[in-house]
Design a protein around this motif. Structure first.
Motif, mmCIF file in Angstrom:
data_model
loop_
_atom_site.group_PDB
_atom_site.id
_atom_site.type_symbol
_atom_site.label_atom_id
_atom_site.label_comp_id
_atom_site.label_asym_id
_atom_site.label_seq_id
_atom_site.Cartn_x
_atom_site.Cartn_y
_atom_site.Cartn_z
ATOM 1 N N HIS A 215 0.852 -1.188 0.000
ATOM 2 C CA HIS A 215 0.000 0.000 0.000
ATOM 3 C C HIS A 215 0.890 1.240 0.000
ATOM 4 O O HIS A 215 1.940 1.267 0.650
ATOM 5 N N ALA A 216 0.474 2.281 -0.714
ATOM 6 C CA ALA A 216 1.285 3.492 -0.838
ATOM 7 C C ALA A 216 1.614 4.103 0.521
ATOM 8 O O ALA A 216 2.728 4.610 0.736
ATOM 9 N N ASP A 217 0.674 4.062 1.456
ATOM 10 C CA ASP A 217 0.941 4.622 2.789
ATOM 11 C C ASP A 217 1.987 3.806 3.534
ATOM 12 O O ASP A 217 2.855 4.360 4.223
ATOM 13 N N ASP A 218 1.931 2.480 3.413
ATOM 14 C CA ASP A 218 2.942 1.649 4.068
ATOM 15 C C ASP A 218 4.309 1.821 3.409
ATOM 16 O O ASP A 218 5.343 1.740 4.084
ATOM 17 N N LEU A 219 4.335 2.071 2.114
ATOM 18 C CA LEU A 219 5.614 2.353 1.447
ATOM 19 C C LEU A 219 6.209 3.646 1.973
ATOM 20 O O LEU A 219 7.415 3.718 2.258
ATOM 21 N N ALA A 220 5.395 4.673 2.114
ATOM 22 C CA ALA A 220 5.895 5.943 2.657
ATOM 23 C C ALA A 220 6.414 5.755 4.081
ATOM 24 O O ALA A 220 7.471 6.295 4.450
ATOM 25 N N ARG A 221 5.708 4.979 4.879
ATOM 26 C CA ARG A 221 6.141 4.721 6.246
ATOM 27 C C ARG A 221 7.446 3.928 6.265
ATOM 28 O O ARG A 221 8.300 4.136 7.137
ATOM 29 N N THR A 222 7.630 3.049 5.282
ATOM 30 C CA THR A 222 8.883 2.306 5.179
ATOM 31 C C THR A 222 10.044 3.237 4.852
ATOM 32 O O THR A 222 11.139 3.101 5.403
ATOM 33 N N CYS A 223 9.818 4.186 3.954
ATOM 34 C CA CYS A 223 10.862 5.165 3.629
ATOM 35 C C CYS A 223 11.316 5.908 4.886
ATOM 36 O O CYS A 223 12.516 6.096 5.118
ATOM 37 N N VAL A 224 10.363 6.332 5.694
ATOM 38 C CA VAL A 224 10.688 7.068 6.914
ATOM 39 C C VAL A 224 11.441 6.164 7.891
ATOM 40 O O VAL A 224 12.457 6.568 8.476
#
Length: 312
Positions: A215-224
């Motif tokens: 999911h795009a939100d989980d990808l963003a959270r992974t980046c952080v």
């Protein structure tokens, strides 16, 4: 009688860079600030100064509205990147390589520019799960050797190698995220709905391939998470817990949306009827292991399965 001012306060007033590290605000540079970059920015806006590279003046108002300072530059024009050096202490690089060869001159230009002055503390690069190639349904862990089948995947391998070299040469903690299909209901083209409405066929069960998603939100959270917790020169599979074949995924989505399930074709039939770009995604089958993502980055997925994420 006015209070005496500390000489240190005068120094800090005239030389902001002299502030002790604990008082400085984080500075994040986003390279390739599309949908995922904007989601990363939203997560970090309260705690960091946000910068984004853009070659398009038309994007400046959009970035500014998101609290991001736009920096004009072009990854295809290395001289324009010199100003990026020393500006940020953390960098997220999500820009794809240019087409036309098996290398990535954009990542080469960016990492060279960042070495001109003080390099960042951490660097996160968004790669692709396509670097594993076709595992015929086998499990891909991060220790498995890359075996890219396509020029697209070979360009990403070149970028990964440059990122690792950059980290080793400078001491920057460089994390590589191997990303499969990104989806989200609030992302342009982020669900199977359009393909279902077009009646795009899928492979029959006997010829179907395993596919992976995040999911795009989980990808963003992974980046952080990788910016702060990623180990030096470490690869992380960035996928959810789903284990589905492509046809099963589209059938599940059709049921969720109340649409007709897609027609199923044999591989021979698909080669006659489907475009080459789509066929390329149907020619590789693998199941990605995300244990390292959870253990080392300590990420708890908000959407562990596509069934949960598609209805969010």
């Amino acid at each position: 009688m006015p209070a005496l001012k500390s000489p240190h306060s005068l120094l800090y007033a005239t030389r902001p860079g002299a502030l002790p590290a604990r008082f400085r605000r984080e500075r994040l540079l986003l390279v390739g600030c599309g949908d995922i970059g904007l989601r990363v920015a939203a997560l970090l806006r309260p705690r960091a100064r946000l910068l984004a590279l853009t070659s398009s003046p038309a994007r400046v108002p959009e970035l500014r509205a998101c609290g991001i300072t736009a920096l004009h530059g072009n990854l295809d024009e290395p001289a324009s990147l010199r100003r990026l050096s020393g500006l940020a202490n953390r960098v997220v690089h999500l820009a794809p390589p240019p087409e036309g060869n098996d290398g990535d001159p954009r990542t080469k230009a960016l990492t060279r520019a960042l070495r001109l002055r003080s390099p960042p503390q951490s660097f996160v690069y968004g790669s692709t799960s396509g670097v594993y190639g076709d595992l015929q349904g086998g499990v891909a862990t991060e220790t498995r050797a890359a075996n890219p089948y396509t020029s697209r995947a070979r360009r990403r391998i070149d970028a990964e190698n440059r990122v690792r070299h950059f980290g080793r040469a400078t001491g920057v903690r460089s994390a590589i995220l191997r990303i499969p299909g990104i989806y989200a209901p609030n992302r342009v083209g982020g669900t199977p709905r359009e393909r279902l409405l077009r009646g795009t066929p899928m492979l029959c069960a006997a010829d179907d391939v395993y596919t992976n998603h995040i999911h795009a939100d989980d990808l963003a959270r992974t980046c952080v998470a990788a910016l702060w917790r990623g180990a030096p020169q470490r690869i992380y599979n960035t996928n959810d817990d789903s284990c589905q074949k492509m046809g099963e995924y589209f059938e599940m989505a059709a049921d969720l949306y109340g649409l007709a399930r897609p027609q199923r074709l044999t591989r021979a039939e698909a080669q006659q009827r489907l475009p080459l770009a789509l066929l390329s995604f149907m020619s590789e089958s693998r199941r990605m292991d995300n244990a390292r993502l959870k253990k080392e980055l300590r990420l708890k997925l908000r959407y562990p399965t596509v069934a949960q994420g598609l209805v969010s």
